[in-house]
Design a protein around this motif. Structure first.
Motif, PDB file in Angstrom:
ATOM      1  N   ALA A  93       6.053  51.638 -65.267  1.00  0.00           N
ATOM      2  CA  ALA A  93       7.062  51.674 -66.328  1.00  0.00           C
ATOM      3  C   ALA A  93       6.620  50.758 -67.461  1.00  0.00           C
ATOM      4  N   PRO A  94       7.102  50.992 -68.695  1.00  0.00           N
ATOM      5  CA  PRO A  94       6.731  50.106 -69.798  1.00  0.00           C
ATOM      6  C   PRO A  94       7.333  48.711 -69.680  1.00  0.00           C
ATOM      7  N   LYS A  95       8.462  48.609 -68.962  1.00  0.00           N
ATOM      8  CA  LYS A  95       9.104  47.309 -68.789  1.00  0.00           C
ATOM      9  C   LYS A  95      10.079  47.388 -67.624  1.00  0.00           C
ATOM     10  N   VAL A  96      10.153  46.312 -66.854  1.00  0.00           N
ATOM     11  CA  VAL A  96      11.165  46.178 -65.808  1.00  0.00           C
ATOM     12  C   VAL A  96      11.846  44.835 -66.023  1.00  0.00           C
ATOM     13  N   GLY A  97      13.153  44.868 -66.277  1.00  0.00           N
ATOM     14  CA  GLY A  97      13.868  43.638 -66.590  1.00  0.00           C
ATOM     15  C   GLY A  97      13.851  42.630 -65.463  1.00  0.00           C
ATOM     16  N   GLU A  98      14.015  43.102 -64.225  1.00  0.00           N
ATOM     17  CA  GLU A  98      14.004  42.212 -63.064  1.00  0.00           C
ATOM     18  C   GLU A  98      13.353  42.925 -61.892  1.00  0.00           C
ATOM     19  N   ILE A  99      12.456  42.228 -61.240  1.00  0.00           N
ATOM     20  CA  ILE A  99      11.805  42.749 -60.044  1.00  0.00           C
ATOM     21  C   ILE A  99      12.235  41.884 -58.867  1.00  0.00           C
ATOM     22  N   ILE A 100      12.929  42.495 -57.921  1.00  0.00           N
ATOM     23  CA  ILE A 100      13.448  41.766 -56.765  1.00  0.00           C
ATOM     24  C   ILE A 100      12.624  42.169 -55.547  1.00  0.00           C
ATOM     25  N   MET A 101      11.918  41.212 -54.980  1.00  0.00           N
ATOM     26  CA  MET A 101      11.096  41.473 -53.800  1.00  0.00           C
ATOM     27  C   MET A 101      11.402  40.394 -52.768  1.00  0.00           C
ATOM     28  N   ASP A 102      12.526  40.530 -52.094  1.00  0.00           N
ATOM     29  CA  ASP A 102      12.939  39.513 -51.129  1.00  0.00           C
ATOM     30  C   ASP A 102      13.030  40.064 -49.710  1.00  0.00           C
ATOM     31  N   ASP A 103      12.348  41.182 -49.477  1.00  0.00           N
ATOM     32  CA  ASP A 103      12.277  41.782 -48.149  1.00  0.00           C
ATOM     33  C   ASP A 103      10.808  41.804 -47.733  1.00  0.00           C
ATOM     34  N   GLU A 104      10.497  41.211 -46.614  1.00  0.00           N
ATOM     35  CA  GLU A 104       9.096  41.114 -46.194  1.00  0.00           C
ATOM     36  C   GLU A 104       8.460  42.470 -45.920  1.00  0.00           C
ATOM     37  N   ASN A 105       9.274  43.490 -45.713  1.00  0.00           N
ATOM     38  CA  ASN A 105       8.736  44.828 -45.462  1.00  0.00           C
ATOM     39  C   ASN A 105       8.511  45.634 -46.738  1.00  0.00           C
ATOM     40  N   ALA A 106       8.914  45.096 -47.862  1.00  0.00           N
ATOM     41  CA  ALA A 106       8.755  45.804 -49.135  1.00  0.00           C
ATOM     42  C   ALA A 106       7.322  45.633 -49.632  1.00  0.00           C
ATOM     43  N   LYS A 107       6.545  46.696 -49.589  1.00  0.00           N
ATOM     44  CA  LYS A 107       5.128  46.646 -49.952  1.00  0.00           C
ATOM     45  C   LYS A 107       4.822  47.456 -51.211  1.00  0.00           C
ATOM     46  N   GLY A 108       5.832  47.958 -51.871  1.00  0.00           N
ATOM     47  CA  GLY A 108       5.606  48.739 -53.078  1.00  0.00           C
ATOM     48  C   GLY A 108       5.060  47.896 -54.215  1.00  0.00           C
ATOM     49  N   THR A 109       4.412  48.566 -55.156  1.00  0.00           N
ATOM     50  CA  THR A 109       3.799  47.906 -56.307  1.00  0.00           C
ATOM     51  C   THR A 109       4.446  48.396 -57.590  1.00  0.00           C
ATOM     52  N   ILE A 110       4.708  47.460 -58.508  1.00  0.00           N
ATOM     53  CA  ILE A 110       5.233  47.807 -59.825  1.00  0.00           C
ATOM     54  C   ILE A 110       4.145  47.531 -60.852  1.00  0.00           C
ATOM     55  N   GLU A 111       3.814  48.534 -61.644  1.00  0.00           N
ATOM     56  CA  GLU A 111       2.816  48.394 -62.693  1.00  0.00           C
ATOM     57  C   GLU A 111       3.494  48.528 -64.053  1.00  0.00           C
ATOM     58  N   ILE A 112       3.272  47.541 -64.916  1.00  0.00           N
ATOM     59  CA  ILE A 112       3.794  47.584 -66.273  1.00  0.00           C
ATOM     60  C   ILE A 112       2.739  48.228 -67.176  1.00  0.00           C
ATOM     61  N   SER A 113       3.164  48.838 -68.248  1.00  0.00           N
ATOM     62  CA  SER A 113       2.256  49.613 -69.096  1.00  0.00           C
ATOM     63  C   SER A 113       1.080  48.804 -69.623  1.00  0.00           C
ATOM     64  N   ASN A 114       1.234  47.475 -69.713  1.00  0.00           N
ATOM     65  CA  ASN A 114       0.116  46.643 -70.169  1.00  0.00           C
ATOM     66  C   ASN A 114      -0.854  46.307 -69.039  1.00  0.00           C
ATOM     67  N   ASN A 115      -0.709  47.090 -67.944  1.00  0.00           N
ATOM     68  CA  ASN A 115      -1.615  46.998 -66.796  1.00  0.00           C
ATOM     69  C   ASN A 115      -1.370  45.790 -65.897  1.00  0.00           C
ATOM     70  N   LEU A 116      -0.313  45.026 -66.146  1.00  0.00           N
ATOM     71  CA  LEU A 116       0.060  43.986 -65.202  1.00  0.00           C
ATOM     72  C   LEU A 116       0.656  44.629 -63.957  1.00  0.00           C
ATOM     73  N   LYS A 117       0.428  44.018 -62.819  1.00  0.00           N
ATOM     74  CA  LYS A 117       0.947  44.541 -61.564  1.00  0.00           C
ATOM     75  C   LYS A 117       1.768  43.472 -60.861  1.00  0.00           C
ATOM     76  N   PHE A 118       2.782  43.934 -60.115  1.00  0.00           N
ATOM     77  CA  PHE A 118       3.556  43.013 -59.300  1.00  0.00           C
ATOM     78  C   PHE A 118       3.794  43.656 -57.950  1.00  0.00           C
ATOM     79  N   SER A 119       3.549  42.910 -56.906  1.00  0.00           N
ATOM     80  CA  SER A 119       3.838  43.379 -55.554  1.00  0.00           C
ATOM     81  C   SER A 119       4.291  42.191 -54.732  1.00  0.00           C
ATOM     82  N   LYS A 120       4.692  42.441 -53.502  1.00  0.00           N
ATOM     83  CA  LYS A 120       5.194  41.388 -52.632  1.00  0.00           C
ATOM     84  C   LYS A 120       4.144  40.306 -52.411  1.00  0.00           C
ATOM     85  N   SER A 121       2.898  40.718 -52.320  1.00  0.00           N
ATOM     86  CA  SER A 121       1.837  39.752 -52.042  1.00  0.00           C
ATOM     87  C   SER A 121       1.616  38.789 -53.197  1.00  0.00           C
ATOM     88  N   GLU A 122       2.086  39.146 -54.387  1.00  0.00           N
ATOM     89  CA  GLU A 122       1.904  38.290 -55.548  1.00  0.00           C
ATOM     90  C   GLU A 122       3.112  37.409 -55.799  1.00  0.00           C
TER      91      GLU A 122
END
Length: 286
Positions: free
Chosen positions: A257-286
């Motif tokens: 997505a071009p922007k995500v206002g809030e990314i909530i990753m407070d579940d240890e089983n959540a392994k999905g990745t969010i990529e922002i249009s500027n190529n930044l990535k966010f996942s549980k491991s980060e």
């Protein structure tokens, strides 16, 4: 073929068991208040008729209805029938369709709670509908240019394609399987929880907490408006072209997505990745 024309019919089972019959400009109404007017019939053509009595078309085979009206008192109009075509008709009674098969609906006006339960092989085109629990547990569905308003729609459906539709409905598509929605607008809270094999292609999705607890979820070139707490516990591949308010604990897959206002990753089983249009990535491991 037998022709029944310009008659007022109000007796119980007035045309019961008819075969090869044309019914033109008839009124099914009157003091006798009879039910099941055309029950157990076959090869029936209905043109410009008015139905104000209950259960007219049960167990009918090869039925065509054109330019007719079923009032709010015409309850449970079409049950257990097959090879049904309805065109240019008002269906305003509760539970208008149930357990029918091989159905085509064109240019119709539907106001019918619990419409379309357990229908198999249905095509609806250029129609407007208002209902609750619309099309529940139906299979092999094709909708084109349909406008719908209501709630609890399309739950437990299987094998469906929706194109160029506009839906304003809460709790839609829950537990749906193998469903594709293209070029459509879907507005309403809690969209499609527990669905499996659901695809949105070039759609606009509006409303809080959509698309949670899904499996095999795909979104292609979609807008997400006023959507928060999206994708919780879902397995998802999503390409979103508008900002998202918040994403919560996607179980697996990638959300772009071009922007995500809030990314909530407070579940240890959540392994999905969010990529922002500027190529930044966010996942549980980060």
């Amino acid at each position: 073929m037998k022709v029944v024309e310009k008659q007022t019919l109000d007796k119980e089972r007035a045309l019961y068991g008819s075969k090869d019959i044309i019914i033109n400009e008839c009124i099914f109404d009157g003091p006798a208040d009879g039910e099941s007017a055309v029950k157990e019939s076959s090869d029936v053509q209905v043109n410009k008729c008015f139905f104000n009595l209950r259960y007219p078309f049960w167990h009918v085979h090869q039925l065509t209805i054109r330019d007719s009206e079923m009032t709010s008192l015409c309850r449970a109009a079409l049950w257990y029938s097959d090879h049904v075509e309805v065109t240019g008709t008002k269906m305003h009674g509760i539970k208008a369709f149930r357990e029918c098969s091989d159905v085509v609906i064109r240019n119709c006006d539907i106001i019918s709670p619990e419409f379309g339960w357990s229908v198999r092989n249905i095509e609806m085109v250029d129609s407007v509908a208002e209902s609750e629990y619309f099309m529940m547990r139906s299979e092999n569905i094709t909708f084109k240019n349909v406008t719908f308003k209501g709630k609890y729609s399309f739950q437990y459906i299987k094998n469906a394609i929706f194109e160029n539709c506009n839906f304003d409905t809460k709790d839609a598509f829950w537990h749906g399987e193998n469903v594709t929605v293209r070029n459509s607008v879907v507005k309403g809270e809690y969209l499609a929880w527990y669905a499996d094999g659901l695809t949105f292609d070039n759609c606009k999705i509006i409303g809080t907490q959509p698309l949670c607890y899904c499996k095999n979820l795909k979104l292609k070139n979609c807008e997400m408006i006023e959507t928060d707490l999206c994708f919780e516990k879902s397995e998802v591949e999503a390409q979103i072209i508008t900002p998202i308010i918040s994403v919560k604990n996607p179980l697996a897959g990638t959300i772009t997505a071009p922007k995500v206002g809030e990314i909530i990753m407070d579940d240890e089983n959540a392994k999905g990745t969010i990529e922002i249009s500027n190529n930044l990535k966010f996942s549980k491991s980060e």
